[in-house]
Design an enzyme around this catalytic site. Structure first.
Site, PDB file in Angstrom:
ATOM      1  N   SER A   7       1.134 -35.763 -10.740  1.00 31.63           N
ATOM      2  CA  SER A   7       0.165 -35.017 -11.550  1.00 31.63           C
ATOM      3  C   SER A   7       0.766 -34.609 -12.890  1.00 31.63           C
ATOM      4  O   SER A   7       1.765 -33.892 -12.944  1.00 31.63           O
ATOM      5  CB  SER A   7      -0.294 -33.773 -10.788  1.00 31.63           C
ATOM      6  OG  SER A   7      -0.935 -32.894 -11.687  1.00 31.63           O
ATOM      7  N   HIS A  32      -2.251 -38.884 -11.838  1.00 30.55           N
ATOM      8  CA  HIS A  32      -3.298 -37.901 -11.548  1.00 30.55           C
ATOM      9  C   HIS A  32      -3.460 -36.967 -12.744  1.00 30.55           C
ATOM     10  O   HIS A  32      -2.479 -36.393 -13.226  1.00 30.55           O
ATOM     11  CB  HIS A  32      -2.878 -37.123 -10.299  1.00 30.55           C
ATOM     12  CG  HIS A  32      -3.864 -36.132  -9.789  1.00 30.55           C
ATOM     13  ND1 HIS A  32      -4.903 -36.474  -8.947  1.00 30.55           N
ATOM     14  CD2 HIS A  32      -3.969 -34.794  -9.992  1.00 30.55           C
ATOM     15  CE1 HIS A  32      -5.599 -35.394  -8.643  1.00 30.55           C
ATOM     16  NE2 HIS A  32      -5.055 -34.347  -9.271  1.00 30.55           N
ATOM     17  N   ASP A  34      -5.416 -33.669 -14.290  1.00 29.25           N
ATOM     18  CA  ASP A  34      -6.153 -32.464 -13.923  1.00 29.25           C
ATOM     19  C   ASP A  34      -6.835 -31.847 -15.133  1.00 29.25           C
ATOM     20  O   ASP A  34      -6.175 -31.215 -15.967  1.00 29.25           O
ATOM     21  CB  ASP A  34      -5.181 -31.431 -13.331  1.00 29.25           C
ATOM     22  CG  ASP A  34      -4.642 -31.869 -11.986  1.00 29.25           C
ATOM     23  OD1 ASP A  34      -5.452 -32.058 -11.063  1.00 29.25           O
ATOM     24  OD2 ASP A  34      -3.412 -32.029 -11.872  1.00 29.25           O
ATOM     25  N   MET A  36      -9.258 -29.011 -16.580  1.00 25.97           N
ATOM     26  CA  MET A  36      -9.756 -27.669 -16.197  1.00 25.97           C
ATOM     27  C   MET A  36     -10.540 -27.065 -17.354  1.00 25.97           C
ATOM     28  O   MET A  36     -10.233 -27.330 -18.519  1.00 25.97           O
ATOM     29  CB  MET A  36      -8.591 -26.749 -15.869  1.00 25.97           C
ATOM     30  CG  MET A  36      -7.668 -27.282 -14.799  1.00 25.97           C
ATOM     31  SD  MET A  36      -6.299 -26.151 -14.531  1.00 25.97           S
ATOM     32  CE  MET A  36      -5.287 -27.143 -13.425  1.00 25.97           C
ATOM     33  N   HIS A  65      -9.109 -35.881 -12.013  1.00 29.46           N
ATOM     34  CA  HIS A  65      -9.568 -34.776 -11.167  1.00 29.46           C
ATOM     35  C   HIS A  65     -10.187 -33.715 -12.074  1.00 29.46           C
ATOM     36  O   HIS A  65      -9.469 -32.993 -12.762  1.00 29.46           O
ATOM     37  CB  HIS A  65      -8.358 -34.220 -10.389  1.00 29.46           C
ATOM     38  CG  HIS A  65      -8.652 -33.015  -9.561  1.00 29.46           C
ATOM     39  ND1 HIS A  65      -7.655 -32.198  -9.076  1.00 29.46           N
ATOM     40  CD2 HIS A  65      -9.817 -32.478  -9.112  1.00 29.46           C
ATOM     41  CE1 HIS A  65      -8.194 -31.220  -8.380  1.00 29.46           C
ATOM     42  NE2 HIS A  65      -9.502 -31.363  -8.393  1.00 29.46           N
ATOM     43  N   MET A  67     -11.778 -30.358 -12.698  1.00 24.01           N
ATOM     44  CA  MET A  67     -12.010 -29.002 -12.177  1.00 24.01           C
ATOM     45  C   MET A  67     -12.863 -28.269 -13.204  1.00 24.01           C
ATOM     46  O   MET A  67     -12.411 -27.343 -13.884  1.00 24.01           O
ATOM     47  CB  MET A  67     -10.668 -28.295 -11.960  1.00 24.01           C
ATOM     48  CG  MET A  67      -9.951 -28.775 -10.703  1.00 24.01           C
ATOM     49  SD  MET A  67      -8.210 -28.356 -10.701  1.00 24.01           S
ATOM     50  CE  MET A  67      -7.583 -29.790 -11.566  1.00 24.01           C
ATOM     51  N   MET A 136      -8.196 -30.308  -1.422  1.00 24.52           N
ATOM     52  CA  MET A 136      -7.292 -29.373  -2.105  1.00 24.52           C
ATOM     53  C   MET A 136      -6.505 -28.614  -1.047  1.00 24.52           C
ATOM     54  O   MET A 136      -7.084 -27.981  -0.163  1.00 24.52           O
ATOM     55  CB  MET A 136      -8.074 -28.381  -2.971  1.00 24.52           C
ATOM     56  CG  MET A 136      -8.705 -28.970  -4.217  1.00 24.52           C
ATOM     57  SD  MET A 136      -7.602 -29.944  -5.261  1.00 24.52           S
ATOM     58  CE  MET A 136      -6.324 -28.751  -5.659  1.00 24.52           C
ATOM     59  N   ASP A 174      -3.959 -32.755  -2.421  1.00 21.98           N
ATOM     60  CA  ASP A 174      -3.492 -32.264  -3.720  1.00 21.98           C
ATOM     61  C   ASP A 174      -3.099 -30.791  -3.652  1.00 21.98           C
ATOM     62  O   ASP A 174      -3.942 -29.935  -3.389  1.00 21.98           O
ATOM     63  CB  ASP A 174      -4.643 -32.455  -4.734  1.00 21.98           C
ATOM     64  CG  ASP A 174      -4.268 -32.069  -6.155  1.00 21.98           C
ATOM     65  OD1 ASP A 174      -3.097 -31.737  -6.413  1.00 21.98           O
ATOM     66  OD2 ASP A 174      -5.174 -32.099  -7.011  1.00 21.98           O
TER      67      ASP A 174
HETATM   68  C1  DX5 Z   1      -3.969 -27.966  -9.083  1.00 28.68           C
HETATM   69  C2  DX5 Z   1      -4.007 -29.413  -9.436  1.00 28.68           C
HETATM   70  C3  DX5 Z   1      -2.884 -30.191  -8.891  1.00 28.68           C
HETATM   71  C4  DX5 Z   1      -1.522 -29.737  -9.335  1.00 28.68           C
HETATM   72  C5  DX5 Z   1      -0.615 -29.905  -8.154  1.00 28.68           C
HETATM   73  O1  DX5 Z   1      -5.170 -27.379  -9.354  1.00 28.68           O
HETATM   74  O2  DX5 Z   1      -5.202 -30.020  -8.977  1.00 28.68           O
HETATM   75  O3  DX5 Z   1      -3.057 -31.592  -9.103  1.00 28.68           O
HETATM   76  O4  DX5 Z   1      -1.012 -30.459 -10.414  1.00 28.68           O
HETATM   77  O5  DX5 Z   1       0.611 -29.372  -8.452  1.00 28.68           O
HETATM   78  P1  DX5 Z   1       1.745 -29.150  -7.351  1.00 28.68           P
HETATM   79  O6  DX5 Z   1       2.054 -30.507  -6.785  1.00 28.68           O
HETATM   80  O7  DX5 Z   1       2.863 -28.557  -8.131  1.00 28.68           O
HETATM   81  O8  DX5 Z   1       1.182 -28.218  -6.314  1.00 28.68           O
HETATM   82 ZN    ZN Z   2      -5.366 -32.270  -9.089  1.00 28.19          ZN
END
Ligand code: DX5
Ligand code: ZN
Length: 215
Positions: A7, A32, A34, A36, A65, A67, A136, A174
């Site tokens: 990620s 990956h 993320d 947000m 992904h 969010m 998650m 994840d």
């Molecule tokens: C959190 C993200 C993850 C995050 C995971 O909301 O969706 O993808 O990067 O990070 P680690 O592996 O450090 O928990």
């Molecule tokens: Zn993620």
């Protein structure tokens, strides 16, 4: 399948090129990403202008992904990245079937993500249409949080649901994935592990990517 999707959230934002070069060299399967919005989750990461540049230099398939609320508004932007898979949160979609259909019409794989307390049973009537379910294992919004152990029960229930409906959906997990739990997660039936801090905060991230996969 034993795949890994590092990620980008835990990468060094002062020098993304170096970290993406590392990903390209590594045996990682996907990258990956993320996204947000500060509304669906209490944090803001990066948006499409940044990801356009990431997509230009990354040679691995992109696992996006989202969010964010109303993720259907950004199908075109995700497609423009050349993304392999677009993951939307169940909790963010009022008309999930329509969103999944539109993602497929755009030529991408469709994944649906569940927050830690959303039961897998909500996917009963759509699992046959999905390419992936992303569970998650932390509350979304931040990297580096501890793994929620209840996820193992959800993996077992999701496997049953997938088998019952003859779905080809992959299972992705994840959050809080470490060298300590990676093997037991694969053994439990996970196909794709996302890993942020475990990979990017490591001394030798390429070696850790291999270690997570048990190579
Ligand atoms: C959190 C993200 C993850 C995050 C995971 O909301 O969706 O993808 O990067 O990070 P680690 O592996 O450090 O928990
Ligand atoms: Zn993620």
């Amino acid at each position: 399948m034993r795949m890994i999707a590092p990620s980008l959230l835990s990468a060094n934002f002062k020098n993304l090129q170096a970290d993406i070069d590392m990903i390209n060299r590594s045996s990682a399967d996907w990258l990956h990403l993320d996204v947000m919005d500060g509304v669906f989750v209490p944090n803001i990461s990066f948006g499409f202008p940044v990801l356009q540049h990431v997509a230009e230099i990354c040679q691995k398939p992109l696992d996006v992904h989202l969010m964010i609320v109303q993720p259907e508004k950004f199908i075109k932007e995700v497609k423009a990245l050349g993304a392999h898979i677009m993951n939307v949160h169940y909790e963010a979609c009022r008309h999930l079937h329509r969103v999944v259909t539109e993602i497929h019409q755009a030529g991408m794989k469709a994944g649906v993500t569940l927050n830690p307390t959303t039961p897998v049973s909500v996917l009963e009537d759509i699992i046959a249409d999905l390419d992936l379910v992303l569970l998650m294992s932390v509350n979304p919004g931040f990297g580096g949080q501890p793994f929620i152990e209840n996820t193992y029960q959800k993996i077992a229930r999701l496997k049953e649901l997938i088998a019952k409906h003859n779905s080809h959906a992959l299972i992705e997990v994840d959050g809080g994935v470490t060298l300590h739990n990676a093997q037991s997660l694969y053994d439990a039936g996970v196909d794709v592990l996302v890993s942020g801090s475990t990979v990017f905060k490591a001394q030798d991230p390429e070696a850790v990517i291999q270690e997570i996969r048990g190579e």
